[in-house]
Design a protein around this motif. Structure first.
Motif, PDB file in Angstrom:
ATOM      1  N   VAL A  35      37.427  18.764 -37.561  1.00  0.00           N
ATOM      2  CA  VAL A  35      38.304  19.895 -37.233  1.00  0.00           C
ATOM      3  C   VAL A  35      38.941  19.588 -35.887  1.00  0.00           C
ATOM      4  O   VAL A  35      38.239  19.411 -34.887  1.00  0.00           O
ATOM      5  CB  VAL A  35      37.506  21.210 -37.180  1.00  0.00           C
ATOM      6  N   THR A  36      40.265  19.513 -35.864  1.00  0.00           N
ATOM      7  CA  THR A  36      40.987  19.135 -34.647  1.00  0.00           C
ATOM      8  C   THR A  36      41.788  20.312 -34.115  1.00  0.00           C
ATOM      9  O   THR A  36      42.618  20.881 -34.838  1.00  0.00           O
ATOM     10  CB  THR A  36      41.948  17.968 -34.932  1.00  0.00           C
ATOM     11  N   VAL A  37      41.533  20.691 -32.878  1.00  0.00           N
ATOM     12  CA  VAL A  37      42.355  21.704 -32.209  1.00  0.00           C
ATOM     13  C   VAL A  37      43.635  20.997 -31.766  1.00  0.00           C
ATOM     14  O   VAL A  37      43.651  20.276 -30.773  1.00  0.00           O
ATOM     15  CB  VAL A  37      41.620  22.327 -31.009  1.00  0.00           C
ATOM     16  N   ALA A  76      44.576  28.148 -38.434  1.00  0.00           N
ATOM     17  CA  ALA A  76      43.231  28.664 -38.170  1.00  0.00           C
ATOM     18  C   ALA A  76      43.053  28.814 -36.671  1.00  0.00           C
ATOM     19  O   ALA A  76      43.627  28.052 -35.888  1.00  0.00           O
ATOM     20  CB  ALA A  76      42.164  27.736 -38.741  1.00  0.00           C
ATOM     21  N   THR A  77      42.267  29.800 -36.295  1.00  0.00           N
ATOM     22  CA  THR A  77      42.000  30.052 -34.870  1.00  0.00           C
ATOM     23  C   THR A  77      40.489  29.966 -34.660  1.00  0.00           C
ATOM     24  O   THR A  77      39.755  30.884 -34.991  1.00  0.00           O
ATOM     25  CB  THR A  77      42.542  31.432 -34.447  1.00  0.00           C
ATOM     26  N   ILE A  78      40.049  28.851 -34.096  1.00  0.00           N
ATOM     27  CA  ILE A  78      38.625  28.555 -34.062  1.00  0.00           C
ATOM     28  C   ILE A  78      37.924  29.270 -32.904  1.00  0.00           C
ATOM     29  O   ILE A  78      38.437  29.334 -31.790  1.00  0.00           O
ATOM     30  CB  ILE A  78      38.387  27.024 -34.006  1.00  0.00           C
ATOM     31  N   ALA A 104      41.106  21.046 -43.494  1.00  0.00           N
ATOM     32  CA  ALA A 104      42.384  20.858 -44.176  1.00  0.00           C
ATOM     33  C   ALA A 104      43.518  21.657 -43.542  1.00  0.00           C
ATOM     34  O   ALA A 104      44.672  21.511 -43.955  1.00  0.00           O
ATOM     35  CB  ALA A 104      42.245  21.242 -45.652  1.00  0.00           C
ATOM     36  N   HIS A 105      43.229  22.488 -42.559  1.00  0.00           N
ATOM     37  CA  HIS A 105      44.279  23.285 -41.919  1.00  0.00           C
ATOM     38  C   HIS A 105      45.238  22.393 -41.136  1.00  0.00           C
ATOM     39  O   HIS A 105      44.845  21.389 -40.538  1.00  0.00           O
ATOM     40  CB  HIS A 105      43.670  24.338 -41.004  1.00  0.00           C
ATOM     41  N   ASP A 106      46.498  22.812 -41.135  1.00  0.00           N
ATOM     42  CA  ASP A 106      47.541  22.032 -40.464  1.00  0.00           C
ATOM     43  C   ASP A 106      47.595  22.301 -38.967  1.00  0.00           C
ATOM     44  O   ASP A 106      47.870  21.394 -38.169  1.00  0.00           O
ATOM     45  CB  ASP A 106      48.906  22.370 -41.081  1.00  0.00           C
ATOM     46  N   LEU A 107      47.365  23.552 -38.594  1.00  0.00           N
ATOM     47  CA  LEU A 107      47.527  23.976 -37.204  1.00  0.00           C
ATOM     48  C   LEU A 107      46.284  24.756 -36.795  1.00  0.00           C
ATOM     49  O   LEU A 107      45.930  25.753 -37.439  1.00  0.00           O
ATOM     50  CB  LEU A 107      48.776  24.861 -37.046  1.00  0.00           C
ATOM     51  N   ILE A 108      45.634  24.297 -35.721  1.00  0.00           N
ATOM     52  CA  ILE A 108      44.410  24.956 -35.254  1.00  0.00           C
ATOM     53  C   ILE A 108      44.512  25.168 -33.751  1.00  0.00           C
ATOM     54  O   ILE A 108      44.863  24.255 -33.001  1.00  0.00           O
ATOM     55  CB  ILE A 108      43.161  24.120 -35.585  1.00  0.00           C
ATOM     56  N   PHE A 136      50.423  30.218 -44.035  1.00  0.00           N
ATOM     57  CA  PHE A 136      49.329  31.177 -43.994  1.00  0.00           C
ATOM     58  C   PHE A 136      48.675  31.151 -42.622  1.00  0.00           C
ATOM     59  O   PHE A 136      48.427  30.083 -42.069  1.00  0.00           O
ATOM     60  CB  PHE A 136      48.304  30.859 -45.086  1.00  0.00           C
ATOM     61  N   ALA A 137      48.413  32.327 -42.087  1.00  0.00           N
ATOM     62  CA  ALA A 137      47.781  32.439 -40.771  1.00  0.00           C
ATOM     63  C   ALA A 137      46.571  33.359 -40.882  1.00  0.00           C
ATOM     64  O   ALA A 137      46.714  34.531 -41.255  1.00  0.00           O
ATOM     65  CB  ALA A 137      48.762  32.975 -39.732  1.00  0.00           C
ATOM     66  N   SER A 138      45.391  32.852 -40.567  1.00  0.00           N
ATOM     67  CA  SER A 138      44.171  33.650 -40.576  1.00  0.00           C
ATOM     68  C   SER A 138      44.029  34.314 -39.218  1.00  0.00           C
ATOM     69  O   SER A 138      43.814  33.638 -38.213  1.00  0.00           O
ATOM     70  CB  SER A 138      42.966  32.747 -40.881  1.00  0.00           C
ATOM     71  N   ILE A 139      44.155  35.656 -39.208  1.00  0.00           N
ATOM     72  CA  ILE A 139      44.252  36.354 -37.916  1.00  0.00           C
ATOM     73  C   ILE A 139      43.154  37.413 -37.736  1.00  0.00           C
ATOM     74  O   ILE A 139      43.263  38.264 -36.855  1.00  0.00           O
ATOM     75  CB  ILE A 139      45.662  36.956 -37.708  1.00  0.00           C
ATOM     76  N   GLY A 140      42.108  37.344 -38.559  1.00  0.00           N
ATOM     77  CA  GLY A 140      40.952  38.204 -38.337  1.00  0.00           C
ATOM     78  C   GLY A 140      41.279  39.680 -38.299  1.00  0.00           C
ATOM     79  O   GLY A 140      41.845  40.228 -39.240  1.00  0.00           O
TER      80      GLY A 140
END
Length: 257
Positions: free
Chosen positions: A11-13, A38-40, A60-64, A188-192
């Motif tokens: 997983v790469t930020v 994804a926002t880790i 697999a997320h493109d942007l972290i 897609f953005a996972s924003i909790g």
């Protein structure tokens, strides 16, 4: 900065701050390319080694980006610093990018009332925004099941190009990858809890507590039964993560944190 796991998943930020993230979103919208954001945070870091489906979806997320001050501190310890980019702070900026690109959006969240209120609030904050779809999955939601497929078809029919996912980890991250792979021009953005903050279903920590880096304490005290154990488990992994981050300092390629 990277977090590498025993099975080889990494997983790469890869977004150092909000400006870089939004620039990458802008480019993907312009090129009609899909993406998953994804926002880790520490809760995710604690769960990732234990949940293979979550781990592989995250990788697999493109942007972290970093959603949590401990992740920011770890990045500084590794000499690969990133800035804090909470998922809830991305909601309005992402909607502004949608308006600038002339594309509709979708909101997928916990319940219909919260989604309706969040959509109304977003239309107030971002003039010209088109909310093409709101959907509250059943509970428990299986991102790999039949309802996931139904939501993908609703998204396809809606024409939404950005979908905000507020259904909690690990479901939102797993669904994001499934849906991104099925819809080649949608992001897609996972924003909790971002939509619940907008709707008023949850109250966000006061600004002074966020500035003091104590938002976690506010959230824990607001729901100790659900969150106290989660934060306690998260804190137990920090010494090991700090050691791994320290080892990254001498590696310019940024392997495992």
């Amino acid at each position: 900065m990277q977090f590498r796991f025993e099975d080889g998943a990494t997983v790469t930020v890869n977004c150092k701050d909000e400006a870089e993230l939004l620039a990458k979103v802008r480019a993907r919208l312009a090129g009609e390319q899909p993406f998953a954001i994804a926002t880790i945070n520490v809760d995710h870091l604690q769960r990732l080694p234990e949940d293979a489906a979550f781990r592989h979806a995250y990788a697999a997320h493109d942007l972290i980006c970093a959603d949590g001050n401990p992740v920011v501190w770890l990045s500084k310890l590794a000499k690969k610093p990133v800035s804090l980019v909470p998922g809830s702070d991305l909601v309005v900026p992402l909607m502004r990018e949608a308006v600038a690109a002339g594309v509709p959006v979708a909101l997928v969240g916990a319940n219909d009332d919260s989604l309706a209120k969040a959509a109304d609030r977003l239309r107030e904050l971002v003039p010209g925004l088109t909310v093409a779809l709101t959907h509250a999955p059943g509970f428990p939601f299986d991102p790999d099941g039949a309802e996931g497929a139904e939501i993908i078809e609703k998204l396809r029919a809606s024409g939404a190009r950005i979908c905000l996912l507020a259904i909690g980890a690990p479901r939102q991250e797993r669904f994001a990858i499934r849906a991104r792979n099925a819809l080649p021009a949608t992001g897609f953005a996972s924003i909790g809890a971002g939509l619940d903050f907008l709707s008023g279903h949850q109250q966000r920590a006061p600004k002074i507590m966020r500035q003091a880096k104590m938002e976690w304490l506010w959230r824990m005290l607001s729901n100790p039964k659900r969150l106290a154990g989660r934060y306690a488990r998260g804190f137990t992994i920090l010494p090991g993560q700090a050691l791994k981050a320290w080892r990254q300092r001498s590696d310019p390629s940024g392997p495992s944190a």
